[in-house]
Design a protein around this motif. Structure first.
Motif, PDB file in Angstrom:
ATOM      1  N   THR A  99       0.835  -1.208   0.000  1.00 44.67           N
ATOM      2  CA  THR A  99       0.000   0.000   0.000  1.00 44.67           C
ATOM      3  C   THR A  99       0.865   1.251   0.000  1.00 44.67           C
ATOM      4  N   ALA A 100       1.887   1.274   0.845  1.00 44.23           N
ATOM      5  CA  ALA A 100       2.743   2.452   0.959  1.00 44.23           C
ATOM      6  C   ALA A 100       3.482   2.724  -0.354  1.00 44.23           C
ATOM      7  N   VAL A 101       4.019   1.683  -0.990  1.00 47.60           N
ATOM      8  CA  VAL A 101       4.780   1.862  -2.230  1.00 47.60           C
ATOM      9  C   VAL A 101       3.863   2.284  -3.374  1.00 47.60           C
ATOM     10  N   VAL A 102       2.707   1.638  -3.496  1.00 48.60           N
ATOM     11  CA  VAL A 102       1.762   1.995  -4.561  1.00 48.60           C
ATOM     12  C   VAL A 102       1.301   3.440  -4.395  1.00 48.60           C
ATOM     13  N   LEU A 103       1.043   3.853  -3.164  1.00 51.55           N
ATOM     14  CA  LEU A 103       0.597   5.228  -2.911  1.00 51.55           C
ATOM     15  C   LEU A 103       1.696   6.228  -3.262  1.00 51.55           C
ATOM     16  N   ALA A 104       2.944   5.924  -2.897  1.00 53.06           N
ATOM     17  CA  ALA A 104       4.053   6.823  -3.224  1.00 53.06           C
ATOM     18  C   ALA A 104       4.186   6.986  -4.741  1.00 53.06           C
ATOM     19  N   GLY A 105       4.075   5.864  -5.469  1.00 54.19           N
ATOM     20  CA  GLY A 105       4.162   5.934  -6.926  1.00 54.19           C
ATOM     21  C   GLY A 105       3.041   6.760  -7.528  1.00 54.19           C
ATOM     22  N   GLU A 106       1.839   6.633  -6.979  1.00 57.27           N
ATOM     23  CA  GLU A 106       0.699   7.388  -7.512  1.00 57.27           C
ATOM     24  C   GLU A 106       0.805   8.868  -7.182  1.00 57.27           C
ATOM     25  N   LEU A 107       1.325   9.215  -6.004  1.00 54.89           N
ATOM     26  CA  LEU A 107       1.538  10.628  -5.664  1.00 54.89           C
ATOM     27  C   LEU A 107       2.486  11.284  -6.659  1.00 54.89           C
ATOM     28  N   LEU A 108       3.517  10.561  -7.058  1.00 51.16           N
ATOM     29  CA  LEU A 108       4.470  11.103  -8.036  1.00 51.16           C
ATOM     30  C   LEU A 108       3.837  11.175  -9.422  1.00 51.16           C
ATOM     31  N   LYS A 109       3.000  10.204  -9.757  1.00 54.24           N
ATOM     32  CA  LYS A 109       2.311  10.242 -11.045  1.00 54.24           C
ATOM     33  C   LYS A 109       1.374  11.451 -11.118  1.00 54.24           C
ATOM     34  N   GLN A 110       0.642  11.704 -10.022  1.00 53.34           N
ATOM     35  CA  GLN A 110      -0.252  12.870  -9.986  1.00 53.34           C
ATOM     36  C   GLN A 110       0.535  14.170 -10.073  1.00 53.34           C
ATOM     37  N   SER A 111       1.742  14.164  -9.507  1.00 54.51           N
ATOM     38  CA  SER A 111       2.539  15.404  -9.519  1.00 54.51           C
ATOM     39  C   SER A 111       2.996  15.755 -10.935  1.00 54.51           C
ATOM     40  N   GLU A 112       3.093  14.757 -11.826  1.00 56.08           N
ATOM     41  CA  GLU A 112       3.510  15.039 -13.208  1.00 56.08           C
ATOM     42  C   GLU A 112       2.557  16.014 -13.880  1.00 56.08           C
ATOM     43  N   ASP A 113       1.245  15.810 -13.681  1.00 57.13           N
ATOM     44  CA  ASP A 113       0.262  16.715 -14.278  1.00 57.13           C
ATOM     45  C   ASP A 113       0.416  18.126 -13.730  1.00 57.13           C
ATOM     46  N   LEU A 114       0.701  18.232 -12.438  1.00 61.32           N
ATOM     47  CA  LEU A 114       0.868  19.550 -11.829  1.00 61.32           C
ATOM     48  C   LEU A 114       2.129  20.233 -12.351  1.00 61.32           C
ATOM     49  N   LEU A 115       3.197  19.449 -12.524  1.00 58.68           N
ATOM     50  CA  LEU A 115       4.436  20.021 -13.072  1.00 58.68           C
ATOM     51  C   LEU A 115       4.214  20.495 -14.510  1.00 58.68           C
ATOM     52  N   ASP A 116       3.396  19.768 -15.270  1.00 60.82           N
ATOM     53  CA  ASP A 116       3.087  20.170 -16.648  1.00 60.82           C
ATOM     54  C   ASP A 116       2.307  21.472 -16.679  1.00 60.82           C
ATOM     55  N   GLN A 117       1.570  21.759 -15.593  1.00 64.25           N
ATOM     56  CA  GLN A 117       0.815  23.010 -15.493  1.00 64.25           C
ATOM     57  C   GLN A 117       1.661  24.165 -14.949  1.00 64.25           C
ATOM     58  N   GLU A 118       2.989  23.951 -14.922  1.00 64.79           N
ATOM     59  CA  GLU A 118       3.930  24.979 -14.449  1.00 64.79           C
ATOM     60  C   GLU A 118       3.784  25.291 -12.964  1.00 64.79           C
ATOM     61  N   ILE A 119       3.312  24.317 -12.187  1.00 64.97           N
ATOM     62  CA  ILE A 119       3.237  24.505 -10.730  1.00 64.97           C
ATOM     63  C   ILE A 119       4.569  24.079 -10.140  1.00 64.97           C
ATOM     64  N   HIS A 120       5.143  24.943  -9.330  1.00 62.16           N
ATOM     65  CA  HIS A 120       6.487  24.705  -8.806  1.00 62.16           C
ATOM     66  C   HIS A 120       6.490  23.524  -7.833  1.00 62.16           C
ATOM     67  N   PRO A 121       7.557  22.704  -7.844  1.00 60.86           N
ATOM     68  CA  PRO A 121       7.623  21.575  -6.919  1.00 60.86           C
ATOM     69  C   PRO A 121       7.460  21.964  -5.446  1.00 60.86           C
ATOM     70  N   THR A 122       7.929  23.150  -5.062  1.00 60.74           N
ATOM     71  CA  THR A 122       7.777  23.586  -3.675  1.00 60.74           C
ATOM     72  C   THR A 122       6.313  23.744  -3.302  1.00 60.74           C
ATOM     73  N   VAL A 123       5.512  24.243  -4.257  1.00 61.96           N
ATOM     74  CA  VAL A 123       4.068  24.394  -4.014  1.00 61.96           C
ATOM     75  C   VAL A 123       3.418  23.015  -3.882  1.00 61.96           C
ATOM     76  N   ILE A 124       3.831  22.089  -4.743  1.00 62.80           N
ATOM     77  CA  ILE A 124       3.259  20.733  -4.690  1.00 62.80           C
ATOM     78  C   ILE A 124       3.593  20.071  -3.353  1.00 62.80           C
ATOM     79  N   THR A 125       4.850  20.180  -2.940  1.00 63.08           N
ATOM     80  CA  THR A 125       5.243  19.534  -1.680  1.00 63.08           C
ATOM     81  C   THR A 125       4.519  20.159  -0.489  1.00 63.08           C
ATOM     82  N   LYS A 126       4.284  21.467  -0.541  1.00 67.00           N
ATOM     83  CA  LYS A 126       3.531  22.105   0.555  1.00 67.00           C
ATOM     84  C   LYS A 126       2.100  21.577   0.592  1.00 67.00           C
TER      85      LYS A 126
END
Length: 557
Positions: A99-126
């Motif tokens: 569960t922990a590993v699958v969730l970590a992978g999905e959080l990073l997958k979701q972050s790809e869309d946010l990075l494509d929208q020019e959202i800074h990684p610091t904002v995503i991590t917050k």
């Protein structure tokens, strides 16, 4: 790098590789997604197993997340961080690694869309950090209480942990053993239960059915008595635990002994025998009829012990000595000549039994046992190994439930409830962080989606049905992997410790946040020279995600 007069200045070795910016982020995210994908199909009661074959041909068949990741021998630095997520989950809870590993992978997958929208990684991590904190608050609100007297709930926790593994065929029987084992070592301190999992020993032996697995209130030693003349069984055992050898000590300094005639040799041998006899006399006078020694026992001493009717075992490990001290309430003695009756421990019986062709010593029926043993049986070595992993998960789950005193529903119910609460919470958060919180909520739903996929049901229809049930206030509505319908699984026995969820959310979120903040990957010269798989390739992962991982893993993705 340009220097004075346009002359380049090299600060790294020519062999070093470097990735920066989006390339570094993309490569790291792809590697972590590949790891998550590798274990995703093992999640849940209908999850599949993985067959792992190492370089020397040793075989492991399992669906245990941390075991799979350990056997995969990953090289990619970001992928190794995913292994740390699983290992932390295993150490802290004992279950929920997939569960922990699958969730970590999905959080990073979701972050790809946010990075494509020019959202800074610091904002995503917050945003992820805010979502993590809110998730823990919600878990505290919805969790149900459990204590040492709730045998039924604790057995449900154990059965849920074992579901989907080879032990499932006898899970009712094994779950009861797991609960009794944990209760046997649990101690209440300051209104909290403390469970030392090291005091539960798992001993395995193939050659019988799973139902022959047994719990011993004491310790099982994979050792036999040292002399054939010793009794096979000792009732009302008085046990001496020794961490010094029953042998004649060698002198600390180098010395020569000159023997000029046979009489001197005879005297020398007799003196050694007398020393050994005195040691055995000290043990006998203290009242001991069982000796468990961490070190060696001289052949002559074995003879004297056998004549006294004392059962003796040598080369007992230090870990087993600690368990024996806890189980029998004995003191571990260093000086044999100073042993007293008050140092001895008690056990109902100590006996040597033949188990699957091996002789084992059973120290059992200890009146104040704070250490227990489980003898795991199964038809083959691979079955026994997988049942051992299932028992470790069950013991970890029950221990966690008792320590934390709280449990939640399984079957994806908790994750869907958290996602619903996070979406409501995101509306109250200003700025771009709310996008990250919504992404976190979407990532949590990977658990019920995966459970549905692994069971052969449509994940979209299942998720829509679950959301509707939770909108109607059914907090513990999860997916029944047999029927594919949304049901209140908590009432039907699908129960997990709250700590499984809190730890999985925390570990996965923290790992994703750390990886997102990396914008520069520098691989030292010489990495991966042997097979070319050492560091992340400069041009991104060749042929698909997960660049830099061993080719042997390709068949698992």
């Amino acid at each position: 790098m340009a220097g004075l007069g346009g002359q380049p200045v090299f600060i790294m070795s020519e062999d070093a590789e470097r990735q920066t910016g989006e390339d570094a982020q993309e490569n790291n995210i792809n590697a972590c997604k590949s790891v998550a994908k590798a274990v995703r199909t093992t999640l849940g009661p209908k999850g599949m197993d993985k067959m792992m074959v190492n370089s020397v041909g040793d075989l492991v068949v399992t669906n245990d997340g941390v075991t799979i990741l350990d056997e995969m021998d990953l090289d990619h630095p970001a992928a190794k961080m995913m292994v740390e997520v699983a290992e932390t989950q295993e150490e802290e809870v004992g279950d929920g690694t997939t569960t922990a590993v699958v969730l970590a992978g999905e959080l990073l997958k979701q972050s790809e869309d946010l990075l494509d929208q020019e959202i800074h990684p610091t904002v995503i991590t917050k945003g992820y950090r805010l979502a993590r904190e809110k998730s823990n608050e919600v878990l505290d609100d919805i969790a149900e209480e459990v204590d040492l007297s709730d045998d039924e709930v604790l057995q449900r926790v154990a059965m849920t942990a074992m579901t989907g593994k080879s032990a499932e065929t006898a899970r009712d029987y094994l779950a009861d053993i797991a609960v009794q084992a944990v209760k046997g070592v649990a101690e209440e301190r300051e209104n909290k239960f403390v469970v030392d999992r090291d005091m539960i020993k798992l001993e395995k032996n193939e050659g019988a059915s799973v139902e022959d697995t047994e719990l011993v209130n004491g310790v099982i030693l994979n050792k036999e008595k040292v002399h054939g003349g010793m009794p096979e069984k000792v009732d009302e055992a008085k046990i001496a635990l020794l961490d010094s050898p029953i042998e004649v000590r060698e002198t600390e300094t180098d010395a020569e002994i000159n023997i000029s005639d046979p009489g001197q040799m005879k005297n020398f041998v007799e003196q050694e025998e007398e020393q050994l006899k005195e040691m055995v006399e000290s043990i006998d006078q203290a009242g001991a009829n069982v000796v468990l020694c961490q070190k060696g026992i001289d052949d002559m001493a074995q003879h004297f012990l056998a004549k006294k009717g004392i059962y003796a075992v040598r080369r007992v490990s230090s870990g087993d000595m600690d368990k024996l001290a806890k189980a029998t309430d004995a003191n571990i003695v260093t000086s044999i000549n100073e042993i007293e009756s008050s140092d001895l421990g008690n056990a109902g019986t100590v006996e040597q039994r033949k188990v699957g062709g091996d002789s084992m010593t059973f120290v059992q029926d200890c009146p104040e046992a704070k250490s227990v043993s489980i003898l795991i049986r199964g038809g083959t070595e691979h079955v026994v190994d997988e049942i051992e992993r299932a028992m470790e998960d069950a013991i970890g789950g029950v221990s966690s439930a008792l320590r934390n005193g709280r449990v939640v529903g399984g079957g994806g119910a908790t994750e869907v409830e958290l996602a619903q609460e996070l979406r409501d919470y995101a509306d109250s958060v200003g700025g771009r962080e709310q996008l990250a919180i919504n992404a976190f909520a979407d990532a949590l739903e990977i658990i019920p989606r995966t459970l549905a996929e692994n069971a052969g049901f449509d994940p979209i229809d299942t998720l829509v049905d679950l959301r509707n049930k939770h909108d109607d206030g059914e907090t513990w509505s999860g997916i029944n992997v047999t029927s594919g319908k949304s049901e209140k699984l908590f009432d039907e026995g699908v129960v997990e410790p709250q700590q499984t969820k809190t730890q999985a959310v925390s570990s996965a979120s923290e790992a994703a946040e750390m990886i997102l903040r990396i914008d520069d990957v520098i691989s030292a010269s010489g990495m991966g020279d042997d097979d070319g798989a050492g560091g992340p390739p400069a041009g991104g992962p060749p042929g698909g995600p997960g660049g830099g991982m061993p080719g042997g893993m390709g068949g698992m993705m």
